[in-house]
Every structure is written in structure tokens, then in C-alpha cells.
Design an enzyme around this catalytic site. Structure first.
Site, PDB file in Angstrom:
ATOM      1  N   GLY A  68      -4.479  -5.297   7.006  1.00 53.43           N
ATOM      2  CA  GLY A  68      -5.600  -4.450   7.393  1.00 53.43           C
ATOM      3  C   GLY A  68      -6.424  -5.013   8.531  1.00 53.43           C
ATOM      4  N   THR A  95       0.845  -1.199   0.000  1.00 56.97           N
ATOM      5  CA  THR A  95       0.000   0.000   0.000  1.00 56.97           C
ATOM      6  C   THR A  95       0.877   1.244   0.000  1.00 56.97           C
ATOM      7  OG1 THR A  95      -1.782  -1.100   1.159  1.00 56.97           O
ATOM      8  CG2 THR A  95      -1.557   1.268   1.567  1.00 56.97           C
ATOM      9  N   THR A 147       0.475   0.973   7.256  1.00 58.87           N
ATOM     10  CA  THR A 147       0.504  -0.088   6.246  1.00 58.87           C
ATOM     11  C   THR A 147       0.791  -1.426   6.929  1.00 58.87           C
ATOM     12  OG1 THR A 147       1.769  -0.970   4.377  1.00 58.87           O
ATOM     13  CG2 THR A 147       2.883   0.672   5.712  1.00 58.87           C
ATOM     14  N   ARG A 195     -13.805  -7.331  -0.078  1.00 62.78           N
ATOM     15  CA  ARG A 195     -13.037  -7.126   1.166  1.00 62.78           C
ATOM     16  C   ARG A 195     -12.505  -5.685   1.205  1.00 62.78           C
ATOM     17  NH1 ARG A 195      -7.425  -5.522   2.324  1.00 62.78           N
ATOM     18  NH2 ARG A 195      -6.839  -6.452   4.296  1.00 62.78           N
ATOM     19  N   VAL A 196     -12.647  -5.061   2.347  1.00 63.05           N
ATOM     20  CA  VAL A 196     -12.094  -3.720   2.550  1.00 63.05           C
ATOM     21  C   VAL A 196     -11.140  -3.787   3.736  1.00 63.05           C
ATOM     22  CG1 VAL A 196     -12.651  -1.346   3.208  1.00 63.05           C
ATOM     23  CG2 VAL A 196     -14.120  -2.550   1.590  1.00 63.05           C
ATOM     24  N   GLY A 197      -9.947  -3.261   3.550  1.00 57.54           N
ATOM     25  CA  GLY A 197      -8.948  -3.298   4.621  1.00 57.54           C
ATOM     26  C   GLY A 197      -8.999  -2.039   5.475  1.00 57.54           C
ATOM     27  N   ASP A 198      -7.863  -1.728   6.077  1.00 59.77           N
ATOM     28  CA  ASP A 198      -7.774  -0.563   6.956  1.00 59.77           C
ATOM     29  C   ASP A 198      -7.588   0.746   6.199  1.00 59.77           C
ATOM     30  OD1 ASP A 198      -5.181  -1.727   6.216  1.00 59.77           O
ATOM     31  OD2 ASP A 198      -4.368   0.007   7.262  1.00 59.77           O
TER      32      ASP A 198
HETATM   33  N1  ASP Z   1      -3.226  -2.318   4.777  1.00 58.35           N
HETATM   34  C1  ASP Z   1      -3.443  -2.839   3.448  1.00 58.35           C
HETATM   35  C2  ASP Z   1      -4.640  -3.748   3.456  1.00 58.35           C
HETATM   36  O1  ASP Z   1      -4.744  -4.579   4.332  1.00 58.35           O
HETATM   37  C3  ASP Z   1      -2.265  -3.544   2.905  1.00 58.35           C
HETATM   38  C4  ASP Z   1      -0.921  -2.834   3.021  1.00 58.35           C
HETATM   39  O2  ASP Z   1      -0.751  -1.941   3.825  1.00 58.35           O
HETATM   40  O3  ASP Z   1       0.009  -3.165   2.280  1.00 58.35           O
HETATM   41  O4  ASP Z   1      -5.438  -3.648   2.563  1.00 58.35           O
END
Ligand code: ASP
Length: 293
Positions: A207, A154, A204, A182-185
Site C-alpha cells: 500500500g 487483498t 493490490t 496503519r491504513v494502506g491503499d
Molecule cells: N494493498 C494492501 C495493503 O497494503 C495489501 C495487498 O494488496 O495485498 O494494505
């Protein structure tokens, strides 16, 4: 560091050595574009959007052109941009196959009365944004891998203008092979990204783990409570490790230009640019900080 500053990261992950130069060049260019936005009289939001746009335009990161596919072979992207002083943000989640979700997130912030738009609604809004001429579409074409980072990288940025106004942002296609939808952080206020009038953070890592401790908000909260940015970054990193066994990274800056960079993965490329210094970084060394005092 002397304000304004722009800090950019390209994900807490592992990158093969042969790609390090290209990655460092990209984060440096991104920080330069952010600084250019300031030089042209732009705001901290303009600077973070410009910086992230550059990283989305390369195929080096799992964001923008370099996005990875979900379990169904589709590309779904998440992005968030936050204005610390207004305490307002714009986010898009699971938007399909566009190159610059960060600009769409900015559009959500500036031109709608909402803050989070998901899926087909976000794609519809993207068409509206282009039709209005708010931002131009890109002619850049997506190419198939190979993916450069292990797992996910990310991209994120923080910019602070001359008066101490903070903006922070992130953009990603999330974990490769993720469940559709799916939605991450990264596009969640307070998890992947947070900013207020005291400090800003962009995180990063996995998530699902970052969400559990609302890492971005907690990092800023610790600064509000009197910790230095370095202590605050160390505190949230250690909390993430202890409570979730997660690996992660974050950039954290306060309104005076104090900056902490912290990660416990082998790599996290970072570029820092201010009117009195330039720093580009991609190393095994996990701790780095610049404190004014
Ligand atoms: N935080 C991101 C997610 O889980 C991935 C990342 O930071 O590389 O979507």
C-alpha cells in the site's frame, strides 16, 4: 467481452502450490455470486459487494475471516466500494474484527453523507447497520492461520452492468504485523480502488508504494486519455516499478468490457465471468488481456 462482466482477484502475492485449487475455486465462486447479483436484477455495486463478500467469508485471503493481525495482535480491516457513474464511494478503515467490511463500506456509501469512516466510529456504525437490518451479521467464526499467502493477499473486484456502469472494490486486513492504525491503499479512493464512467481499477500490492503513484486513479486516467486498458495497466505497473521499486497487480476494465490483468508477483488469482465467457487464472504468466477491438 459481452456485458455484464464480473472480475475478481485474490491478491498479488505468492501462494503455495497446494492451495492453488482452493484459491481458484474461491475466486470463481466469488465471480459467480457477482454474476448472480446481476441475474437477480442487481446493480454493479451489488455484484462487487456479493463477490467480495464470498472471498471475505473464506479464510484463504488476508481479508474477512482470513484477516491477519497487527503488531498488537488485533485485527483491523480496510475496505472500499466505488460507484463509477455517481463518482461516489464508501470506505471503512481500521475497523476492528468484523468479517464483512465490504458491506459496511457499502452502508457508508448508501446510508451516510460521508465517504470514509475509521476505527471505533466504523465499529459503531457496524452496530447501527446490523440494528437497522441493512445487512445481517455472519455466524462464521475466525480461526487462527496458517496464512496461505506470503505477505498479503487483498481481494478486489470490478463489475460492469449491461449499460456500462462500473463499480470497483477492495477488502483487506493489510500487511501482517502492521502498526496499529496503519491504513494502506485499499480503502483510499484513487489509490487501491477507483472507478468513473469510463473505467474502473482495483489494485493490490504494498500500500505504501501504491499510494505514492495513486495507481488506481492513474490507470483510469490513462484510459480516459486514449490508451487501451492493457496499455494503461502496463503504464502504471511500470511507473510503480520505476518510481517505488514496488511489486503489484491490478485489474482494469473499461465500460465496454475491455479488461486488463497485470501483475509482477509470481501469482495473482483471477476469475472473469461475462455472459459469453468464463476464465479462471492463477499463473506465473504476468500479462493477460481481453480487448474488444
Ligand atoms: N494493498 C494492501 C495493503 O497494503 C495489501 C495487498 O494488496 O495485498 O494494505
Amino acid at each position: 467481452m459481452k456485458l455484464p462482466i464480473v472480475v475478481v482477484h485474490g491478491g498479488a502475492t505468492v501462494f503455495e502450490k497446494k492451495h492453488h485449487d482452493a484459491i481458484l475455486k474461491a475466486v470463481k465462486e466469488a465471480a459467480e455470486k457477482g454474476m448472480c447479483a446481476f441475474e437477480k436484477g442487481g446493480s454493479a455495486l451489488d455484484a462487487v459487494e456479493a463477490a467480495i463478500w464470498v472471498l471475505e467469508e473464506t479464510n484463504l485471503f488476508t481479508a474477512g475471516l482470513g484477516a491477519s493481525k497487527n503488531l498488537d495482535g488485533a485485527i483491523e480491516l480496510d475496505a472500499l466500494i466505488m460507484d463509477g457513474n455517481r463518482l461516489e464511494s464508501g470506505a471503512v478503515m481500521a475497523v476492528r474484527d468484523i468479517v464483512h467490511p465490504i458491506s459496511l463500506a457499502r452502508y457508508v456509501l448508501e446510508r451516510t453523507s460521508n465517504s470514509q469512516i475509521v476505527g471505533s466510529g466504523a465499529n459503531k456504525l457496524y452496530e447501527q447497520m446490523l440494528a437497522e437490518g441493512y445487512r445481517e451479521g455472519t455466524s462464521s467464526k475466525r480461526t487462527e492461520g496458517p496464512f496461505i499467502a506470503q505477505n498479503c493477499d487483498t481481494v478486489g473486484a470490478i463489475a460492469i452492468d449491461e449499460t456500462g456502469r462500473i463499480a470497483s472494490a477492495a477488502s483487506t486486513s493489510g500487511w501482517p504485523g502492521k502498526l496499529p492504525g496503519r491504513v494502506g491503499d485499499s480503502p483510499i479512493v484513487g489509490a487501491g480502488v477507483y472507478a468513473n464512467d469510463i473505467a474502473g481499477a482495483s489494485c493490490t500490492g504494498k500500500g505504501e508504494q501504491i499510494l505514492r503513484i495513486t495507481m488506481g486513479r492513474m490507470a483510469v486516467f490513462h484510459v480516459e486519455q486514449g490508451l487501451s486498458v492493457q496499455q494503461a495497466a502496463e503504464t502504471v505497473m511500470s511507473e510503480l516499478r520505476q518510481k517505488t521499486s514496488g511489486e503489484a497487480g491490478l485489474i482494469l476494465a473499461d465500460k465496454l468490457g475491455n479488461l486488463a490483468i497485470q501483475f509482477d508477483t509470481p501469482h495473482m488469482p483471477v476469475a472473469v465471468l461475462s455472459s459469453d465467457m468464463e476464465y479462471v487464472y492463477c499463473s506465473m504468466t504476468p500479462v493477460w488481456s481481453i480487448d474488444q477491438d
